[in-house]
Design a protein around this motif. Structure first.
Motif, PDB file in Angstrom:
ATOM      1  N   ASP A   1      -1.216  14.188  13.114  1.00  0.00           N
ATOM      2  CA  ASP A   1       0.278  14.046  12.934  1.00  0.00           C
ATOM      3  C   ASP A   1       0.641  12.794  12.986  1.00  0.00           C
ATOM      4  O   ASP A   1       1.421  12.034  12.051  1.00  0.00           O
ATOM      5  N   GLU A   2       0.443  11.829  13.979  1.00  0.00           N
ATOM      6  CA  GLU A   2       0.724  10.501  14.207  1.00  0.00           C
ATOM      7  C   GLU A   2       0.384   9.531  13.017  1.00  0.00           C
ATOM      8  O   GLU A   2       0.769   8.863  12.645  1.00  0.00           O
ATOM      9  N   VAL A   3      -0.977   9.936  12.671  1.00  0.00           N
ATOM     10  CA  VAL A   3      -1.468   8.985  11.653  1.00  0.00           C
ATOM     11  C   VAL A   3      -0.903   9.431  10.347  1.00  0.00           C
ATOM     12  O   VAL A   3      -0.499   8.496   9.450  1.00  0.00           O
ATOM     13  N   GLU A   4      -0.445  10.625  10.015  1.00  0.00           N
ATOM     14  CA  GLU A   4       0.316  11.187   8.841  1.00  0.00           C
ATOM     15  C   GLU A   4       1.736  10.439   8.924  1.00  0.00           C
ATOM     16  O   GLU A   4       2.066   9.766   7.982  1.00  0.00           O
ATOM     17  N   LYS A   5       2.388  10.145  10.263  1.00  0.00           N
ATOM     18  CA  LYS A   5       3.607   9.443  10.242  1.00  0.00           C
ATOM     19  C   LYS A   5       3.526   8.035   9.977  1.00  0.00           C
ATOM     20  O   LYS A   5       4.443   7.329   9.174  1.00  0.00           O
ATOM     21  N   VAL A   6       2.676   7.382  10.240  1.00  0.00           N
ATOM     22  CA  VAL A   6       2.302   5.907  10.102  1.00  0.00           C
ATOM     23  C   VAL A   6       2.107   5.534   8.740  1.00  0.00           C
ATOM     24  O   VAL A   6       2.491   4.853   8.161  1.00  0.00           O
ATOM     25  N   SER A   7       1.358   6.493   8.075  1.00  0.00           N
ATOM     26  CA  SER A   7       0.915   6.418   6.756  1.00  0.00           C
ATOM     27  C   SER A   7       2.343   6.656   5.617  1.00  0.00           C
ATOM     28  O   SER A   7       2.263   5.917   4.756  1.00  0.00           O
ATOM     29  N   ARG A   8       3.353   7.263   6.179  1.00  0.00           N
ATOM     30  CA  ARG A   8       4.479   7.297   5.534  1.00  0.00           C
ATOM     31  C   ARG A   8       5.564   6.030   5.915  1.00  0.00           C
ATOM     32  O   ARG A   8       6.527   5.746   5.275  1.00  0.00           O
ATOM     33  N   ASN A   9       5.252   5.365   6.944  1.00  0.00           N
ATOM     34  CA  ASN A   9       6.270   4.349   7.625  1.00  0.00           C
ATOM     35  C   ASN A   9       5.194   3.027   8.057  1.00  0.00           C
ATOM     36  O   ASN A   9       5.277   2.704   8.992  1.00  0.00           O
ATOM     37  N   ILE A  10       4.697   2.448   6.912  1.00  0.00           N
ATOM     38  CA  ILE A  10       3.991   1.156   7.291  1.00  0.00           C
ATOM     39  C   ILE A  10       4.717   0.091   7.371  1.00  0.00           C
ATOM     40  O   ILE A  10       5.456  -0.395   6.597  1.00  0.00           O
TER      41      ILE A  10
ATOM     42  N   GLY B   1      -9.151   6.431  -4.120  1.00  0.00           N
ATOM     43  CA  GLY B   1      -8.633   6.590  -5.328  1.00  0.00           C
ATOM     44  C   GLY B   1      -7.167   5.916  -5.172  1.00  0.00           C
ATOM     45  O   GLY B   1      -6.728   5.525  -4.327  1.00  0.00           O
ATOM     46  N   VAL B   2      -6.359   5.963  -6.308  1.00  0.00           N
ATOM     47  CA  VAL B   2      -5.127   5.659  -6.407  1.00  0.00           C
ATOM     48  C   VAL B   2      -4.163   6.603  -5.583  1.00  0.00           C
ATOM     49  O   VAL B   2      -4.097   7.717  -5.716  1.00  0.00           O
ATOM     50  N   GLY B   3      -3.814   5.840  -4.583  1.00  0.00           N
ATOM     51  CA  GLY B   3      -2.902   6.689  -3.367  1.00  0.00           C
ATOM     52  C   GLY B   3      -3.617   7.399  -2.493  1.00  0.00           C
ATOM     53  O   GLY B   3      -3.059   8.157  -1.548  1.00  0.00           O
ATOM     54  N   ILE B   4      -4.799   7.482  -2.461  1.00  0.00           N
ATOM     55  CA  ILE B   4      -5.758   8.412  -1.703  1.00  0.00           C
ATOM     56  C   ILE B   4      -6.649   7.768  -0.854  1.00  0.00           C
ATOM     57  O   ILE B   4      -7.450   6.650  -1.482  1.00  0.00           O
TER      58      ILE B   4
ATOM     59  N   ILE C   1       0.882  -1.133   0.061  1.00  0.00           N
ATOM     60  CA  ILE C   1       0.038   0.097   0.039  1.00  0.00           C
ATOM     61  C   ILE C   1       0.919   1.271   0.146  1.00  0.00           C
ATOM     62  O   ILE C   1       1.671   1.415   0.912  1.00  0.00           O
ATOM     63  N   VAL C   2       0.777   2.185  -0.983  1.00  0.00           N
ATOM     64  CA  VAL C   2       1.409   3.448  -1.120  1.00  0.00           C
ATOM     65  C   VAL C   2       0.209   4.542  -0.807  1.00  0.00           C
ATOM     66  O   VAL C   2      -0.640   4.590  -1.642  1.00  0.00           O
ATOM     67  N   ILE C   3       0.703   5.066   0.321  1.00  0.00           N
ATOM     68  CA  ILE C   3      -0.485   6.368   0.602  1.00  0.00           C
ATOM     69  C   ILE C   3       0.319   7.554   0.267  1.00  0.00           C
ATOM     70  O   ILE C   3       1.170   8.125   0.822  1.00  0.00           O
ATOM     71  N   LYS C   4      -0.311   8.217  -0.838  1.00  0.00           N
ATOM     72  CA  LYS C   4       0.086   9.548  -1.197  1.00  0.00           C
ATOM     73  C   LYS C   4      -0.503  10.754  -0.589  1.00  0.00           C
ATOM     74  O   LYS C   4      -0.006  11.699  -0.130  1.00  0.00           O
TER      75      LYS C   4
END
Length: 92
Positions: A27-36, A66-69, A4-7
């Motif tokens: 902010d914590e959720v954003e960090k998790v989304s970049r480091n799954i 959507g793609v990456g969303i 999974i790639v979250i853009k």
């Protein structure tokens, strides 16, 4: 397993307020989304992704828009089974 790639994460008042009830910040959720570290399919076509925020393991339920969303449904501290999956993955 597919990666999974979250853009982009879609935030609104509902989901940002809901995760606060579980003592998780946007902010914590954003960090998790970049480091799954691990992810799996969940109910209703959603995904459960787990990642590390400093020493804390956080699980986030997301719905693909959507793609990456993705739309974060909820976020919380990782359950025992989820933590075990992360520890096993980190050993590799």
């Amino acid at each position: 397993m597919t990666r999974i790639v979250i853009k982009k994460l879609i935030w609104d008042k509902y989901n940002s307020e809901h995760i606060k009830k579980h003592n998780v910040s946007v902010d914590e959720v954003e960090k998790v989304s970049r480091n799954i570290i691990v992810h799996k399919r969940a109910k209703k076509g959603r995904y459960l992704v787990t990642g590390r925020v400093e020493n804390r393991l956080v699980s986030v339920a997301i719905n693909r828009k959507g793609v990456g969303i993705y739309y974060p449904i909820t976020a919380r501290d990782a359950a025992k089974k989820e933590r075990k999956s992360v520890y096993e993955k980190e050993k590799i």
